[in-house]
Each structure stands twice: as C-alpha cells, then as structure tokens.
Design a protein around this motif. Structure first.
Motif, PDB file in Angstrom:
ATOM      1  N   ARG A  17      49.009  84.586  87.036  1.00 42.15           N
ATOM      2  CA  ARG A  17      49.332  84.129  85.689  1.00 42.15           C
ATOM      3  C   ARG A  17      50.817  84.139  85.368  1.00 42.15           C
ATOM      4  O   ARG A  17      51.254  83.511  84.400  1.00 42.15           O
ATOM      5  CB  ARG A  17      48.619  85.001  84.646  1.00 42.15           C
ATOM      6  CG  ARG A  17      47.129  84.866  84.612  1.00 42.15           C
ATOM      7  CD  ARG A  17      46.542  85.498  83.348  1.00 42.15           C
ATOM      8  NE  ARG A  17      46.795  86.933  83.249  1.00 42.15           N
ATOM      9  CZ  ARG A  17      47.437  87.514  82.234  1.00 42.15           C
ATOM     10  NH1 ARG A  17      47.925  86.784  81.248  1.00 42.15           N
ATOM     11  NH2 ARG A  17      47.606  88.826  82.212  1.00 42.15           N
ATOM     12  N   GLU A  67      42.479  93.518  84.303  1.00 40.98           N
ATOM     13  CA  GLU A  67      43.434  92.768  85.120  1.00 40.98           C
ATOM     14  C   GLU A  67      43.913  93.576  86.318  1.00 40.98           C
ATOM     15  O   GLU A  67      44.171  94.782  86.226  1.00 40.98           O
ATOM     16  CB  GLU A  67      44.643  92.369  84.263  1.00 40.98           C
ATOM     17  CG  GLU A  67      45.653  91.477  84.964  1.00 40.98           C
ATOM     18  CD  GLU A  67      45.234  90.030  84.993  1.00 40.98           C
ATOM     19  OE1 GLU A  67      44.226  89.730  85.668  1.00 40.98           O
ATOM     20  OE2 GLU A  67      45.902  89.210  84.340  1.00 40.98           O
ATOM     21  N   GLY A 116      45.586  89.188  89.545  1.00 42.56           N
ATOM     22  CA  GLY A 116      45.458  88.371  88.341  1.00 42.56           C
ATOM     23  C   GLY A 116      46.794  88.161  87.661  1.00 42.56           C
ATOM     24  O   GLY A 116      47.115  87.057  87.213  1.00 42.56           O
ATOM     25  N   GLY A 117      47.580  89.223  87.582  1.00 43.60           N
ATOM     26  CA  GLY A 117      48.906  89.086  86.981  1.00 43.60           C
ATOM     27  C   GLY A 117      49.793  88.153  87.780  1.00 43.60           C
ATOM     28  O   GLY A 117      50.531  87.339  87.216  1.00 43.60           O
ATOM     29  N   ASP A 131      47.092  95.642  81.659  1.00 41.78           N
ATOM     30  CA  ASP A 131      45.628  95.656  81.737  1.00 41.78           C
ATOM     31  C   ASP A 131      45.076  96.264  80.447  1.00 41.78           C
ATOM     32  O   ASP A 131      45.718  96.178  79.393  1.00 41.78           O
ATOM     33  CB  ASP A 131      45.173  96.422  82.982  1.00 41.78           C
ATOM     34  CG  ASP A 131      45.867  97.776  83.119  1.00 41.78           C
ATOM     35  OD1 ASP A 131      46.162  98.402  82.078  1.00 41.78           O
ATOM     36  OD2 ASP A 131      46.118  98.204  84.253  1.00 41.78           O
TER      37      ASP A 131
END
Length: 220
Positions: free
Chosen positions: A94, A86, A90-91, A47
């Motif tokens: 992705r 983040e 979100g991680g 982040d």
C-alpha cells in the motif's frame, strides 16, 4: 447649446474618472492576500495498535496526535492509514499509493507485530519495511520507524532478530527510531484489553507521549 454642453461634459467625465482612479489606487496597489499554505502531513502506517482497535476512532493515540498537532504544531495534520491485522507485506503493497496520495512530510511506520505473532520470516519483514522506508524517502518524507518486541516463546534467535531488524534498517536508511511502541505500558496488565494484546483507551495518552518524544524533532 447642446453641442457646447457635450463638449464640456467629455473633459469633465475624464477628470471625474481620474479622481476616482486616484482615490481607489491604494486598494488596487495592495498585494493580493497570500493563500494559506497547505497543511504539512504526518502519515501513520500501522496495524491495530495504531488503528485504535476496540475503541472509537477519536480515542486512539493517532487521533490524540492530531489534537496535539493542532495545539502545538499549527499547520500540521495527521492521516491515519493504519489497518487492523496489517502485516509488513500489506504495508509494503500500500505504501506507494499512500505516499503519492497524501504527499506526507513525515511517515510513521509502525508495523511488524502481526508478522511476529504469526512467526513470518524475518527476512521478508525486513524487505517489506525497507520498501516502505524507501518509498517514503523517495517523496521527500522523513521516516519514524516504530519497533515492536516479541515474547520469548518464539525462540531467542527469532526474538533477537525481530528487534534487530528495526535497528539495522534505521541505521541503513538513517531514519528516526522508536524501538518499542508499547514500552510505557509493557508491564502494566491493566493497560490492556481482555485479549492481553491491545492497549485500553486509558493507555492511549501514554502511547502518544512515548511516540511524541521521537516524532516531535521531525516536525521542523
């Protein structure tokens, strides 16, 4: 006369060609130079603490890691896929694209701080981090899980459970673990920017040295 010259020229040309071939044979016999091996990759998924919030990109600890790799571990590079703000969700969304794109040898997962600051459910963060670890190991990467700690105002149960997530996941997936990214500067007020959340430029080398202790053994 012309026919006799032509008849003599053909064997002469053949002999000259043979001599040239013998002279050049050592060069032909040499094996082609080996292509340089592709660099090995450390992928950082973090982040704002890893994205270098409040400073130029080359000043953050991940960029400093790239410089250290160039000096001490030639053949390695770092890809910083960190995004300010983040969350683990979100991680998790992705991670598959990032590991397929970069085919990393090591993945540093440094997420969770924003989940904690927002009081998001611990079970969700745990599932998200587990998915990131699983996707990384699926492509053959080693994983360094970098933990965080939350202030006590969130409640003792939440604070303890937050830390426990990282320990439990590290044991479950057999990853390397750095329990607390900010440990070297946790009690140094001057090491933080005015928001009292993000480390200063001067603090970045300390963060790098701290991460390096857990990361270096994976760079084999």
């Amino acid at each position: 006369m012309t026919e006799g010259y032509a008849a003599c020229r053909r064997p002469m040309q053949w002999a000259i060609g043979l001599l040239l071939l013998l002279a050049l044979w050592p060069a032909f016999a040499q094996p082609a130079p080996a292509a340089d091996p592709a660099p090995r990759t450390v992928l950082v998924m973090g982040d704002s603490l890893s994205a270098g919030y409040g400073m130029a990109a080359p000043e953050g600890w991940v960029s400093l890691l790239g410089e250290r790799l160039a000096e001490r571990k030639p053949g390695w590079r770092v890809v910083n896929a960190s995004i300010s703000g983040e969350t683990t969700a979100g991680g998790s969304a992705r991670i598959v694209g990032e590991v397929l794109r970069h085919r990393p040898d090591v993945v540093v997962i440094a997420l969770g701080a924003n989940d904690g600051l927002r009081g998001l459910p611990l079970a969700e963060a745990r599932r998200n981090l587990a998915r990131m670890i699983g996707a990384s190991q699926h492509v053959g990467a080693k994983v360094l899980l970098v933990g965080m700690r939350m202030p006590p105002n969130l409640g003792a149960d939440y604070t303890a459970g937050f830390e426990r997530n990282y320990r439990d996941l590290s044991r479950l997936f057999d990853t390397a673990l750095l329990p607390f990214l900010l440990e070297p500067i946790a009690l140094e007020r001057e090491a933080y920017q005015d928001d009292n959340l993000h480390p200063t430029i001067a603090a970045q080398p300390k963060l790098l040295d701290h991460v390096w202790t857990a990361l270096e053994p994976l760079l084999q």
